[in-house]
Design an enzyme around this catalytic site. Sequence first.
Site, mmCIF file in Angstrom:
data_model
loop_
_atom_site.group_PDB
_atom_site.id
_atom_site.type_symbol
_atom_site.label_atom_id
_atom_site.label_comp_id
_atom_site.label_asym_id
_atom_site.label_seq_id
_atom_site.Cartn_x
_atom_site.Cartn_y
_atom_site.Cartn_z
ATOM 1 N N GLU A 168 3.066 5.067 1.318
ATOM 2 C CA GLU A 168 3.776 3.980 1.987
ATOM 3 C C GLU A 168 4.541 4.533 3.191
ATOM 4 O OE1 GLU A 168 4.667 0.522 -0.824
ATOM 5 O OE2 GLU A 168 6.193 2.024 -1.234
ATOM 6 N N HIS A 189 10.390 5.782 -4.207
ATOM 7 C CA HIS A 189 10.211 4.736 -3.200
ATOM 8 C C HIS A 189 11.061 5.052 -1.971
ATOM 9 C CE1 HIS A 189 10.418 0.898 -1.132
ATOM 10 N NE2 HIS A 189 9.247 0.636 -1.705
HETATM 11 P P1 PGA Z 1 6.596 -4.475 2.038
HETATM 12 O O1 PGA Z 1 7.135 -3.464 0.929
HETATM 13 O O2 PGA Z 1 5.256 -4.973 1.573
HETATM 14 O O3 PGA Z 1 7.631 -5.566 2.131
HETATM 15 O O4 PGA Z 1 6.470 -3.704 3.302
HETATM 16 C C1 PGA Z 1 6.263 -2.538 0.345
HETATM 17 C C2 PGA Z 1 7.017 -1.623 -0.580
HETATM 18 O O5 PGA Z 1 8.164 -1.281 -0.282
HETATM 19 O O6 PGA Z 1 6.501 -1.225 -1.630
#
Ligand code: PGA
Length: 248
Positions: free
Chosen positions: A161, A92
């Site tokens: 992401e 992550h």
């Molecule tokens: P967020 O986080 O939806 O608050 O942007 C997503 C994540 O970190 O998986």
Amino acid sequence: MKKIIASNFKTNHTRKSTREFIDTITQYMDDESIKNDVYIFPPTTALDQFNINENLNIGVQNAYNVKNGSFTGEIGTEQLDEFGIKTILIGHSERRHVIGESQKDIALKYNYFKSLGYKIIYCVGEPLEVKEEGLTSTLGYIFEQFDGIDLDYENLVIAYEPVWAIGTGISATIEDIATIHKKLKKKITAPLLYGGSVKLCGLQDILEIDNVDGVLVGTASWDKDDFKKMIYIGSKTGSINEKIDCKN
Ligand code: PGA
């Protein structure tokens, strides 16, 4: 649609509110006979034995690549086994960029949990300065995050992401997501999620993009009623014509 819907609690919710959340979601999925895969990643202090149905998976946001030992502040698989946890988030952006895990650390962790058959949600994504350099740089950066990672692992789910979209309220555009997912899907066969400021109101549009198999949601998923609506949208096949009640 029938998409994967995942909630990352990060450093939010307590034992009590996590239990309420998971019980509510379990009940909802039972009542509505929801069959798509749903994941919840609570904080480790809230892990417990939960009476959940087969499509709901509880995972950890992090663990150390060890069974047990002297690793102050970490937890290993002995602690996870106590709660029957077999699902983990690895790579992550907050662990890479805030905690400082290197690609080497991440690959070691990946291979350890892979050897134990864990379901791994593996996250990749580029920071803003790399995005601004263009698509070639962005893809190059993401592909480096596959170093040491077996992309053919059968229990793998990948989450794209972009770092600049996480927790900022600025989601990637439909075009950005479509472009990156199309390129990534040429390299991987694992389901591919999008994450980064996904909001309830925009969820359906994101789930309808080609090569998007689901979403990993932080902030917008922490409210159980909103998360139920996300699960509902993800559980439908085809578009939903009804209006989803959402504030943002
Ligand atoms: P967020 O986080 O939806 O608050 O942007 C997503 C994540 O970190 O998986």
